[in-house]
Motif scaffolding. Structure first.
Motif, PDB file in Angstrom:
ATOM      1  N   MET A 148       0.859  -1.179   0.000  1.00  0.00           N
ATOM      2  CA  MET A 148       0.000   0.000   0.000  1.00  0.00           C
ATOM      3  C   MET A 148       0.899   1.234   0.000  1.00  0.00           C
ATOM      4  O   MET A 148       1.809   1.353   0.804  1.00  0.00           O
ATOM      5  CB  MET A 148      -0.904  -0.023   1.228  1.00  0.00           C
ATOM      6  N   SER A 149       0.604   2.159  -0.874  1.00  0.00           N
ATOM      7  CA  SER A 149       1.439   3.345  -0.992  1.00  0.00           C
ATOM      8  C   SER A 149       1.020   4.419   0.002  1.00  0.00           C
ATOM      9  O   SER A 149      -0.084   4.381   0.568  1.00  0.00           O
ATOM     10  CB  SER A 149       1.343   3.902  -2.415  1.00  0.00           C
ATOM     11  N   VAL A 150       1.886   5.376   0.194  1.00  0.00           N
ATOM     12  CA  VAL A 150       1.602   6.510   1.076  1.00  0.00           C
ATOM     13  C   VAL A 150       0.419   7.308   0.525  1.00  0.00           C
ATOM     14  O   VAL A 150      -0.432   7.777   1.280  1.00  0.00           O
ATOM     15  CB  VAL A 150       2.862   7.401   1.228  1.00  0.00           C
ATOM     16  N   LYS A 151       0.338   7.411  -0.806  1.00  0.00           N
ATOM     17  CA  LYS A 151      -0.777   8.118  -1.432  1.00  0.00           C
ATOM     18  C   LYS A 151      -2.113   7.441  -1.119  1.00  0.00           C
ATOM     19  O   LYS A 151      -3.103   8.102  -0.858  1.00  0.00           O
ATOM     20  CB  LYS A 151      -0.596   8.191  -2.954  1.00  0.00           C
ATOM     21  N   ASP A 152      -2.119   6.096  -1.175  1.00  0.00           N
ATOM     22  CA  ASP A 152      -3.341   5.353  -0.872  1.00  0.00           C
ATOM     23  C   ASP A 152      -3.777   5.582   0.570  1.00  0.00           C
ATOM     24  O   ASP A 152      -4.959   5.780   0.847  1.00  0.00           O
ATOM     25  CB  ASP A 152      -3.143   3.850  -1.100  1.00  0.00           C
ATOM     26  N   LEU A 153      -2.824   5.528   1.474  1.00  0.00           N
ATOM     27  CA  LEU A 153      -3.135   5.763   2.885  1.00  0.00           C
ATOM     28  C   LEU A 153      -3.630   7.184   3.115  1.00  0.00           C
ATOM     29  O   LEU A 153      -4.543   7.411   3.908  1.00  0.00           O
ATOM     30  CB  LEU A 153      -1.922   5.473   3.765  1.00  0.00           C
ATOM     31  N   GLN A 154      -3.024   8.141   2.434  1.00  0.00           N
ATOM     32  CA  GLN A 154      -3.451   9.532   2.585  1.00  0.00           C
ATOM     33  C   GLN A 154      -4.866   9.722   2.053  1.00  0.00           C
ATOM     34  O   GLN A 154      -5.688  10.405   2.665  1.00  0.00           O
ATOM     35  CB  GLN A 154      -2.490  10.496   1.880  1.00  0.00           C
ATOM     36  N   PHE A 155      -5.171   9.071   0.916  1.00  0.00           N
ATOM     37  CA  PHE A 155      -6.526   9.124   0.362  1.00  0.00           C
ATOM     38  C   PHE A 155      -7.525   8.540   1.351  1.00  0.00           C
ATOM     39  O   PHE A 155      -8.576   9.138   1.611  1.00  0.00           O
ATOM     40  CB  PHE A 155      -6.588   8.381  -0.977  1.00  0.00           C
ATOM     41  N   ALA A 156      -7.213   7.380   1.930  1.00  0.00           N
ATOM     42  CA  ALA A 156      -8.093   6.749   2.918  1.00  0.00           C
ATOM     43  C   ALA A 156      -8.286   7.672   4.118  1.00  0.00           C
ATOM     44  O   ALA A 156      -9.411   7.826   4.617  1.00  0.00           O
ATOM     45  CB  ALA A 156      -7.524   5.401   3.361  1.00  0.00           C
TER      46      ALA A 156
END
Length: 145
Positions: free
Chosen positions: A1-9
């Motif tokens: 899981m990327s940092v971008k995905d976590l930030q979006f979540a």
């Protein structure tokens, strides 16, 4: 899981949480009831045959004693009725009354009216259409276990 995905979540969680909190505040009627009380009335509204107090407590994730206190308050206010179970005389079925239905429907109506006005005042037609299209995937999220 990327940092971008976590930030979006994280961003999605934040905005949904803020919207829910805002909706809770936008109902004068709803402010007279606790979150658990509103949720309990909603459960009873959606139940055709009523529910056992223990079922309500389990769904609300509270103790039977806490649910008993909520139900006693509802009984005093005329929001519910208690009926003996026909199959097991030791059990009591809780059903919502017309007065209880009226209260929870008023809460929902006040929230819907505020949200409708907010959508009209803050979003363009294109943005409202985008939100409509997002309802299906958001519903999938809600239904995910």
């Amino acid at each position: 899981m990327s940092v971008k995905d976590l930030q979006f979540a994280s961003d999605l969680r934040t905005v949904v949480t803020r919207l829910v909190k805002k909706l809770r505040k936008k109902s004068i009627t709803g402010q007279q009831l606790s979150l658990t009380e509103r949720s309990t009335l909603s459960l009873l509204l959606s139940s055709e045959n009523g529910m056992l107090p223990s079922e309500l407590a389990s769904l609300e994730k509270i103790t039977n004693q806490s649910m008993s206190q909520i139900l006693s308050g509802f009984l005093e206010k005329g929001y519910i009725i208690r009926t003996g179970s026909e199959t097991d005389k030791r059990k009591v079925i809780i059903s919502i009354t017309e007065k209880g239905k009226g209260i929870i429907m008023q809460v929902l109506s006040e929230r819907d009216e505020w949200l409708n006005e907010a959508l009209r005042e803050t979003c363009t037609e294109e943005e409202r259409e985008l939100i409509k299209k997002a309802l299906a995937p958001l519903t999938k999220l809600v239904d995910f276990e």
